[in-house]
Design an enzyme around this catalytic site. Structure first.
Site, PDB file in Angstrom:
ATOM      1  N   ASP A   8       0.882  -1.167   0.000  1.00 43.76           N
ATOM      2  CA  ASP A   8       0.000   0.000   0.000  1.00 43.76           C
ATOM      3  C   ASP A   8       0.919   1.216   0.000  1.00 43.76           C
ATOM      4  OD1 ASP A   8       0.915   0.197   2.595  1.00 43.76           O
ATOM      5  OD2 ASP A   8      -1.059   0.205   3.543  1.00 43.76           O
ATOM      6  N   HIS A   9       0.354   2.405   0.255  1.00 40.71           N
ATOM      7  CA  HIS A   9       1.180   3.626   0.234  1.00 40.71           C
ATOM      8  C   HIS A   9       2.248   3.583   1.327  1.00 40.71           C
ATOM      9  CE1 HIS A   9      -2.277   4.039   2.879  1.00 40.71           C
ATOM     10  NE2 HIS A   9      -1.599   4.935   3.585  1.00 40.71           N
ATOM     11  N   CYS A  65       3.326  -3.177   3.940  1.00 39.03           N
ATOM     12  CA  CYS A  65       2.463  -2.072   4.360  1.00 39.03           C
ATOM     13  C   CYS A  65       3.167  -1.382   5.526  1.00 39.03           C
ATOM     14  CB  CYS A  65       1.051  -2.545   4.686  1.00 39.03           C
ATOM     15  SG  CYS A  65       0.874  -3.641   6.102  1.00 39.03           S
ATOM     16  N   THR A  67       2.871  -1.798   8.836  1.00 34.85           N
ATOM     17  CA  THR A  67       3.297  -2.759   9.857  1.00 34.85           C
ATOM     18  C   THR A  67       3.494  -4.173   9.321  1.00 34.85           C
ATOM     19  OG1 THR A  67       1.008  -3.298  10.346  1.00 34.85           O
ATOM     20  CG2 THR A  67       2.024  -1.535  11.670  1.00 34.85           C
ATOM     21  N   VAL A  69       1.089  -6.086   9.266  1.00 32.55           N
ATOM     22  CA  VAL A  69       0.026  -6.828   9.958  1.00 32.55           C
ATOM     23  C   VAL A  69      -1.253  -6.884   9.121  1.00 32.55           C
ATOM     24  CG1 VAL A  69      -1.453  -6.906  11.991  1.00 32.55           C
ATOM     25  CG2 VAL A  69       0.965  -6.318  12.241  1.00 32.55           C
ATOM     26  N   GLY A  70      -1.688  -5.733   8.650  1.00 34.78           N
ATOM     27  CA  GLY A  70      -2.930  -5.711   7.864  1.00 34.78           C
ATOM     28  C   GLY A  70      -2.807  -6.570   6.616  1.00 34.78           C
ATOM     29  N   HIS A  98       9.046 -24.397   8.841  1.00 34.00           N
ATOM     30  CA  HIS A  98       8.034 -25.062   9.675  1.00 34.00           C
ATOM     31  C   HIS A  98       6.600 -24.837   9.182  1.00 34.00           C
ATOM     32  CE1 HIS A  98      10.705 -25.400  13.548  1.00 34.00           C
ATOM     33  NE2 HIS A  98      11.373 -25.655  12.432  1.00 34.00           N
ATOM     34  N   ASN A  99       6.318 -23.624   8.697  1.00 32.00           N
ATOM     35  CA  ASN A  99       4.923 -23.278   8.355  1.00 32.00           C
ATOM     36  C   ASN A  99       4.655 -23.319   6.848  1.00 32.00           C
ATOM     37  OD1 ASN A  99       5.663 -20.625  10.580  1.00 32.00           O
ATOM     38  ND2 ASN A  99       4.643 -22.516  11.211  1.00 32.00           N
ATOM     39  N   ARG A 109       7.248   0.651   8.474  1.00 25.27           N
ATOM     40  CA  ARG A 109       7.363   1.500   9.660  1.00 25.27           C
ATOM     41  C   ARG A 109       7.988   0.732  10.829  1.00 25.27           C
ATOM     42  NH1 ARG A 109       1.182   3.822   8.950  1.00 25.27           N
ATOM     43  NH2 ARG A 109       1.622   5.208   7.200  1.00 25.27           N
ATOM     44  N   HIS A 133       6.270 -31.331  10.438  1.00 27.53           N
ATOM     45  CA  HIS A 133       5.626 -30.047  10.197  1.00 27.53           C
ATOM     46  C   HIS A 133       4.481 -30.151   9.175  1.00 27.53           C
ATOM     47  CE1 HIS A 133       8.727 -28.252  12.578  1.00 27.53           C
ATOM     48  NE2 HIS A 133       9.669 -28.726  11.785  1.00 27.53           N
ATOM     49  N   ARG A 136       1.055 -30.557  10.671  1.00 22.58           N
ATOM     50  CA  ARG A 136       0.582 -29.327  11.329  1.00 22.58           C
ATOM     51  C   ARG A 136       0.113 -28.314  10.297  1.00 22.58           C
ATOM     52  NH1 ARG A 136       5.978 -29.680  15.035  1.00 22.58           N
ATOM     53  NH2 ARG A 136       5.266 -31.402  16.320  1.00 22.58           N
TER      54      ARG A 136
END
Ligand code: RB5
Length: 145
Positions: A8-9, A65, A67, A69-70, A98-99, A109, A133, A136
């Site tokens: 994003d911006h 982005c 963080t 997170v979004g 693992h994932n 940021r 793994h 899972r």
């Protein structure tokens, strides 16, 4: 590898640094936008990258982005995506091993460019270990069904 990337911006500048780094390392990189730093909504770009990865059109995706997170929350809504937001190299490696993470999310940021590129290298240098793994990861994917 065929890699898709978007932001994003708030992740725009980091996206360009990561894209350059990936191209320099010899990867085929498709930038899914945005083309300019105008304010925009991160879920729109998480969706684009998520679909490319989930469909198999791309091997891996990167999302930036503010963080990370979004982007990770939105990308994980796309069936078949295993997105992780990461701010350290150890987690970057582990989330591949693992994932079987297929979309790496970074926060402009949160991490500087130097650390972000180390994270990218740790992620790309690792491979899914399978074995214990795999079951899972299958349980994660079962949660989508
Ligand atoms: C944009 O201001 C910011 O909310 C976004 O880039 C991201 O950090 C969301 O998780």
């Amino acid at each position: 590898m065929r890699i898709v990337i978007a932001s994003d911006h708030a992740g725009f500048d980091l996206k360009h640094a990561v894209r350059r780094h990936l191209v320099d390392a010899g990867h085929e990189v498709v930038d899914l936008g945005p083309d300019e730093k105008a304010r925009c909504d991160y879920p729109d770009y998480a969706e684009k990258v998520g679909h490319e990865v989930a469909s198999g059109a791309a091997d891996l995706g990167f999302l930036c982005c503010g963080t990370g997170v979004g982007m990770s929350m939105a990308a994980n809504k796309v069936h078949g995506v295993r997105a992780a937001v990461v701010s350290d190299s150890f987690s970057a490696r582990a989330t591949r091993e693992h994932n079987d993470c297929n979309v790496l999310c970074l926060g402009e940021r949160v991490v500087g460019v130097g650390l972000a590129l180390q994270i990218v290298d740790a992620f790309l240098g690792a491979t899914f270990e399978g074995g214990r793994h795999a079951g899972r990861v299958n349980k994660i994917m079962d949660l989508e069904r």
